[in-house]
Enzyme design. Structure first.
Site, PDB file in Angstrom:
ATOM      1  N   GLN A 141      64.447 -20.818 -88.001  1.00  0.00           N
ATOM      2  CA  GLN A 141      65.726 -20.146 -87.742  1.00  0.00           C
ATOM      3  C   GLN A 141      66.867 -21.163 -87.702  1.00  0.00           C
ATOM      4  OE1 GLN A 141      66.479 -16.839 -84.842  1.00  0.00           O
ATOM      5  NE2 GLN A 141      67.181 -18.483 -83.538  1.00  0.00           N
ATOM      6  N   GLN A 190      65.291 -25.649 -80.910  1.00  0.00           N
ATOM      7  CA  GLN A 190      64.373 -26.193 -81.912  1.00  0.00           C
ATOM      8  C   GLN A 190      63.061 -25.404 -81.928  1.00  0.00           C
ATOM      9  OE1 GLN A 190      64.579 -28.337 -84.321  1.00  0.00           O
ATOM     10  NE2 GLN A 190      62.393 -28.578 -84.778  1.00  0.00           N
ATOM     11  N   HIS A 233      66.717 -21.109 -72.716  1.00  0.00           N
ATOM     12  CA  HIS A 233      68.084 -20.612 -72.925  1.00  0.00           C
ATOM     13  C   HIS A 233      69.068 -21.363 -72.026  1.00  0.00           C
ATOM     14  CE1 HIS A 233      65.694 -16.873 -73.935  1.00  0.00           C
ATOM     15  NE2 HIS A 233      66.411 -17.027 -75.023  1.00  0.00           N
ATOM     16  N   MET A 238      58.491 -22.675 -73.867  1.00  0.00           N
ATOM     17  CA  MET A 238      59.030 -21.487 -73.190  1.00  0.00           C
ATOM     18  C   MET A 238      59.435 -20.445 -74.218  1.00  0.00           C
ATOM     19  SD  MET A 238      60.845 -22.533 -69.795  1.00  0.00           S
ATOM     20  CE  MET A 238      60.078 -23.676 -68.666  1.00  0.00           C
ATOM     21  N   SER A 239      59.117 -19.196 -73.919  1.00  0.00           N
ATOM     22  CA  SER A 239      59.431 -18.095 -74.830  1.00  0.00           C
ATOM     23  C   SER A 239      59.470 -16.810 -74.021  1.00  0.00           C
ATOM     24  CB  SER A 239      58.335 -17.979 -75.892  1.00  0.00           C
ATOM     25  OG  SER A 239      58.429 -16.729 -76.540  1.00  0.00           O
ATOM     26  N   ARG A 254      58.423 -14.191 -75.034  1.00  0.00           N
ATOM     27  CA  ARG A 254      57.176 -13.477 -75.353  1.00  0.00           C
ATOM     28  C   ARG A 254      55.977 -13.990 -74.549  1.00  0.00           C
ATOM     29  NH1 ARG A 254      59.850 -12.983 -80.761  1.00  0.00           N
ATOM     30  NH2 ARG A 254      60.017 -10.740 -81.113  1.00  0.00           N
ATOM     31  N   MET A 314      68.756 -13.067 -77.157  1.00  0.00           N
ATOM     32  CA  MET A 314      68.328 -11.663 -77.049  1.00  0.00           C
ATOM     33  C   MET A 314      67.977 -11.356 -75.586  1.00  0.00           C
ATOM     34  SD  MET A 314      66.484 -10.652 -80.558  1.00  0.00           S
ATOM     35  CE  MET A 314      64.865 -11.246 -80.177  1.00  0.00           C
TER      36      MET A 314
HETATM   37  O1  PAF Z   1      66.872 -16.749 -81.312  1.00  0.00           O
HETATM   38  C1  PAF Z   1      67.187 -15.596 -80.956  1.00  0.00           C
HETATM   39  O2  PAF Z   1      67.064 -15.207 -79.784  1.00  0.00           O
HETATM   40  C2  PAF Z   1      67.738 -14.627 -81.986  1.00  0.00           C
HETATM   41  O3  PAF Z   1      67.070 -14.745 -83.203  1.00  0.00           O
HETATM   42  C3  PAF Z   1      69.261 -14.728 -82.186  1.00  0.00           C
HETATM   43  C4  PAF Z   1      69.646 -16.079 -82.775  1.00  0.00           C
HETATM   44  C5  PAF Z   1      69.953 -14.528 -80.857  1.00  0.00           C
HETATM   45  C6  PAF Z   1      69.735 -13.643 -83.153  1.00  0.00           C
HETATM   46  O4  PAF Z   1      69.465 -12.367 -82.668  1.00  0.00           O
END
Ligand code: PAF
Length: 291
Positions: free
Chosen positions: A159, A154, A43, A190-191, A193, A36
């Protein structure tokens, strides 16, 4: 010395299909990293992992409205497009797909994807509808990109479990790769948010990892009683400052059902609200593992 080439950036489904079809014609293995945006080292570790195992890496950047529950931070969610594109370029991304909401969702759409049972506990209990938004958008991204492998963190443990199950249940020919949580040097996961935290709250947020690590160490020393372990972890978080604990649980790593005894590998998962920020973290603990 020149760095990796800049990625091609597209915002339509048709353009992704065109680019990926060309790569596939050349025999490339396609890796996809759905995000996102507001990219951080976590990431980038996913993109690097994709880069290692795939020849053509697609990063998707889409703040998916359907996975935000009413009252959540959809409007304020950090959007940092230029920095994200530079970050993608720095680790070697071939294609960035950054669609608008209108491109992703037909207003007349009547279809969603829902994984049952394992979406109900933990985050599912506190964010009703969230996982249906995630599974629907990831299904769409899988169908648009058609990767050979997809990379998730993880840190979002539930999710990852849900997407693995969905992939198996719906026969997507896609390898799901789950990469370790990337932490700040002091342990904070890390996030995107974390950007909401004041310096004081940032210090307070360290209590999540401290609490989880306390459980890990206690289990390594032979403790097995989930209730006692959780009471101590709760105390660690509560004593760090004002917050509201959405959940703190020890569960089976696949069924996500609560365990009373830690006599097998277990997932210790926590979600805490500190003012505006809802933070999650987790650790897998193994009673036969090293202390
Ligand atoms: O983990 C995320 O950033 C989101 O939930 C994803 C997997 C990109 C789906 O929008």
């Amino acid at each position: 010395m020149t760095g990796p080439a800049k990625p091609v950036v597209v915002d339509t489904v048709q353009a992704v299909r065109f680019q990926v079809a060309q790569a596939r014609c050349l025999g490339r293995r396609i890796g996809c990293v759905p995000t996102m945006g507001a990219l951080h080292e976590g990431h980038l570790s996913l993109i690097r992992a994709a880069r290692q195992r795939c020849d053509y890496v697609v990063v998707t950047i889409f703040v998916n409205p359907t996975q935000f529950v009413a009252g959540e931070d959809l409007e304020n969610y950090p959007r940092t497009r230029d920095a994200d594109l530079a970050a993608c370029a720095s680790v070697g991304t071939d294609l960035v797909f950054a669609p608008s909401t209108a491109e992703m969702y037909d207003p007349d759409s009547l279809t969603t994807v829902r994984v049952h049972r394992i979406t109900e506990p933990l985050c599912g209990r506190h964010r009703p509808g969230h996982f249906e938004g995630v599974t629907t958008v990831v299904t769409k991204l899988f169908n648009i990109v058609q990767p050979d492998a997809a990379y998730f963190g993880q840190k979002d443990a539930q999710q990852a479990v849900v997407l693995r199950k969905m992939t198996r249940d719906l026969n997507f020919p896609i390898e799901i790769v789950v990469c370790p949580t990337v932490r700040e040097p002091d342990g904070l996961a890390m996030s995107s948010r974390n950007a909401y935290l004041s310096p004081e709250q940032r210090r307070q947020a360290l209590s999540l990892h401290r609490a989880l690590d306390g459980v890990r160490r206690a289990v390594a020393e032979g403790r097995r009683d989930a209730a006692g372990l959780l009471a101590e972890a709760r105390q660690t978080i509560k004593s760090a400052g004002p917050c509201s604990i959405d959940y703190l649980e020890i569960v089976h790593p696949e069924t996500l059902q609560p365990l009373t005894e830690v006599d097998q590998t277990a997932l210790v998962a926590v979600a805490v609200r500190i003012d505006q920020a809802r933070l999650i973290d987790n650790l897998l603990v193994d009673p036969s593992g090293p202390a």
